[in-house]
Write a protein that holds these residues in place. Structure first.
Motif, short mmCIF file in Angstrom:
data_model
loop_
_atom_site.label_atom_id
_atom_site.label_comp_id
_atom_site.label_asym_id
_atom_site.label_seq_id
_atom_site.Cartn_x
_atom_site.Cartn_y
_atom_site.Cartn_z
N ASN A 114 3.04 2.93 -5.72
CA ASN A 114 1.92 3.19 -6.63
C ASN A 114 2.25 4.32 -7.60
OD1 ASN A 114 0.31 1.20 -5.49
ND2 ASN A 114 -0.55 2.60 -3.96
N ASP A 115 2.90 5.36 -7.11
CA ASP A 115 3.28 6.48 -7.97
C ASP A 115 4.33 6.06 -9.01
OD1 ASP A 115 1.53 8.06 -6.60
OD2 ASP A 115 3.05 9.08 -5.39
N ALA A 116 5.25 5.18 -8.59
CA ALA A 116 6.27 4.70 -9.52
C ALA A 116 5.64 3.92 -10.67
CB ALA A 116 7.28 3.82 -8.78
N ASP A 150 0.82 -1.22 0.00
CA ASP A 150 0.00 0.00 0.00
C ASP A 150 0.85 1.27 0.00
OD1 ASP A 150 -2.37 -1.51 0.14
OD2 ASP A 150 -2.08 -1.78 2.31
N SER A 151 2.10 1.15 -0.42
CA SER A 151 2.99 2.30 -0.42
C SER A 151 2.61 3.30 -1.50
CB SER A 151 4.45 1.86 -0.63
OG SER A 151 5.28 2.97 -0.87
N LYS A 152 2.48 4.56 -1.13
CA LYS A 152 2.16 5.61 -2.10
C LYS A 152 3.28 5.76 -3.12
CE LYS A 152 1.01 10.54 -2.43
NZ LYS A 152 2.02 10.80 -3.45
#
Length: 205
Positions: free
Chosen positions: A108-110, A103-105
């Motif tokens: 997800n952004d990467a 659930d790391s932002k």
């Protein structure tokens, strides 16, 4: 030995950075051919046709094919290992850290940033294949000091490859709008295309 080490290194880089599947490896393979002289762009298109016609992931098939072309059976094995090694390493790392970073932002952004990159690589590969197969336009990579933009040259007097366009149109119609044959297995159409290629190329039609 130097050739085998370079095969491993080139395909290791390809497997590491070609995000988006097998077709995304084509720009990397084109660059390898241009920098090493191992194969021409036409050879690459032939390799693509064979790789698409055989079972297995296209990226692995291409690595095996190129490796065999350059260094025989040992080259095929080494190139294939080079292609899959980055994926194995990444999968092991992801498996070890999945729970922590699921659930790391930042993760997800990467991936959000990687999607357009993979789309661009695949799109560039598709454009290159269309130009090579359906037109007389030849795409070559720029040499040293020539910039970063590909060079486009007209190989013949006609812009379009009429035979290639006709075959593509026939296959498009058969696989989409002719009910008796549209549900046939893709291998039938691949075999049909191979026969047409043999007849047109060697029969002088």
């Amino acid at each position: 030995m130097t050739v085998y080490l370079r095969l491993f290194w080139e395909f290791f880089k390809t497997g590491l950075f070609a995000i988006g599947g097998g077709m995304a490896t084509l720009p990397f393979l084109k660059d390898i051919g241009a920098n090493t002289g191992w194969y021409s762009y036409t050879d690459l298109m032939n390799m693509l046709a064979v790789s698409e016609s055989t079972p297995g992931p296209i990226g692995i098939n291409m690595a095996t094919y190129v490796g065999f072309t350059v260094g025989g059976v040992p080259g095929a094995v080494i190139a294939t290992i080079g292609e899959v090694t980055p994926s194995i390493i990444v999968i092991l790392i992801v498996a070890a850290m999945l729970k922590k970073f699921r659930d790391s932002k930042y993760v997800n952004d990467a991936f959000y940033g990687l999607r357009p990159a993979s789309t661009g690589l695949i799109g560039a590969a598709c454009v290159a294949v269309v130009l090579e197969v359906l037109t007389a336009v030849q795409v070559t990579s720029p040499g040293a000091g020539e910039g970063i933009v590909n060079l486009f040259t007209l190989a013949g007097g006609s812009l379009l490859n009429v035979r290639g366009l006709l075959l593509a149109a026939v296959l498009l119609v058969l696989t989409n709008w002719v009910k008796p044959v549209k549900d046939w297995h893709p291998i039938v159409f691949i075999g049909f295309s191979a026969v047409v290629g043999v007849v047109f190329r060697f029969g002088g039609v």
